[in-house]
Design a protein around this motif. Sequence first.
Motif, mmCIF file in Angstrom:
data_model
loop_
_atom_site.group_PDB
_atom_site.id
_atom_site.type_symbol
_atom_site.label_atom_id
_atom_site.label_comp_id
_atom_site.label_asym_id
_atom_site.label_seq_id
_atom_site.Cartn_x
_atom_site.Cartn_y
_atom_site.Cartn_z
ATOM 1 N N SER A 112 -72.180 -18.984 13.508
ATOM 2 C CA SER A 112 -73.335 -18.271 12.953
ATOM 3 C C SER A 112 -73.792 -17.135 13.854
ATOM 4 O O SER A 112 -74.387 -16.162 13.383
ATOM 5 C CB SER A 112 -74.491 -19.250 12.731
ATOM 6 N N HIS A 174 -73.569 -24.455 9.642
ATOM 7 C CA HIS A 174 -73.504 -22.997 9.760
ATOM 8 C C HIS A 174 -74.586 -22.342 8.913
ATOM 9 O O HIS A 174 -75.258 -21.398 9.342
ATOM 10 C CB HIS A 174 -72.111 -22.514 9.343
ATOM 11 N N SER A 175 -74.778 -22.844 7.695
ATOM 12 C CA SER A 175 -75.816 -22.268 6.824
ATOM 13 C C SER A 175 -77.210 -22.517 7.388
ATOM 14 O O SER A 175 -78.090 -21.656 7.288
ATOM 15 C CB SER A 175 -75.687 -22.858 5.414
ATOM 16 N N LYS A 178 -77.715 -20.087 10.270
ATOM 17 C CA LYS A 178 -77.906 -18.711 9.794
ATOM 18 C C LYS A 178 -79.339 -18.466 9.334
ATOM 19 O O LYS A 178 -79.816 -17.333 9.358
ATOM 20 C CB LYS A 178 -76.944 -18.428 8.638
#
Length: 293
Positions: A112, A174-175, A178
């Motif tokens: 990220s 990862h999301s 982010k």
Amino acid sequence: MTAKTRRRPPVLAVLSTAFIVLWLVLAAFPFLWTLWGSFKVQGDFFSRQDWVNALTGVHTIAETGGPFTGRGYYGAWVTKEFWRAAINTGIVTVSVVLISLTFGTLGGYALSRSPHRYAFWILIAALIFRAMPHITLVSGYLLPFFQLNVWGYLTTAIVVLVAINQPFTLWMLHSFFKSIPKDLDESAMVDGCSRFQAFRMVIIPVMWPGVVTTGLFSFLLAYNDFAVTATLLTQDNQTMVPKIASFLGTTQVQGNVMYAVSAVVSATVPLFLLVLFFQRQIVSGLTAGAVKG
């Protein structure tokens, strides 16, 4: 707009309430029926003459002297040693969750924050790997596991389940990373933190609900797995799901079906308690990943 104008029409309120109640009944009925039947004998719960026998317990009273019996639970946990499968399941699930979250948080944070384009292709490769059927991946592991003489051990199943689950945790975390502004990292490093200290002391506490949510999904994957554990584990090292399937088998033995019913209830209750305990973190984690911080 006043509260009166925002109020839903009475017909719509009644219909929505009726729909929710109907949905709850349909969703809860299979488990409640199985829970009720687990305290009956096979002749009542699987009666072909009258389904009311499952409610009244005619055969249960005739065989045990009471309307309820714990014979199914005793047979599953003591006679068939279901407790071994429960311990094996605990070892596998806890190991998979800890390893997956460790590598997932580190990898998700690195991807990220990476400015390079290869981070995107790593995620795409992980997504393709995750989309493959589990049994396809397991079949590729069999030959080297036999050659290395590691087939049948819990460690082998843990390694394969982590490999299957890691792309999912990587994408999920990862999301979440982010959605966290990079300003938090930079502010922590300006104050004297290293990159890892900023990650551990600043970022992880902020996204802790996301870690809990991802950990729960990882737990469910390992807890409910059948293909990997049934293929890679010996009978002595079976987890709960393959053990329940072994109660049924290819030939029907009197009592084994009720062992399976009791084992199903025993395996479902921990999941219910887990979701009930972490429900607040799950909801906040699922919503946090969808909002840009």
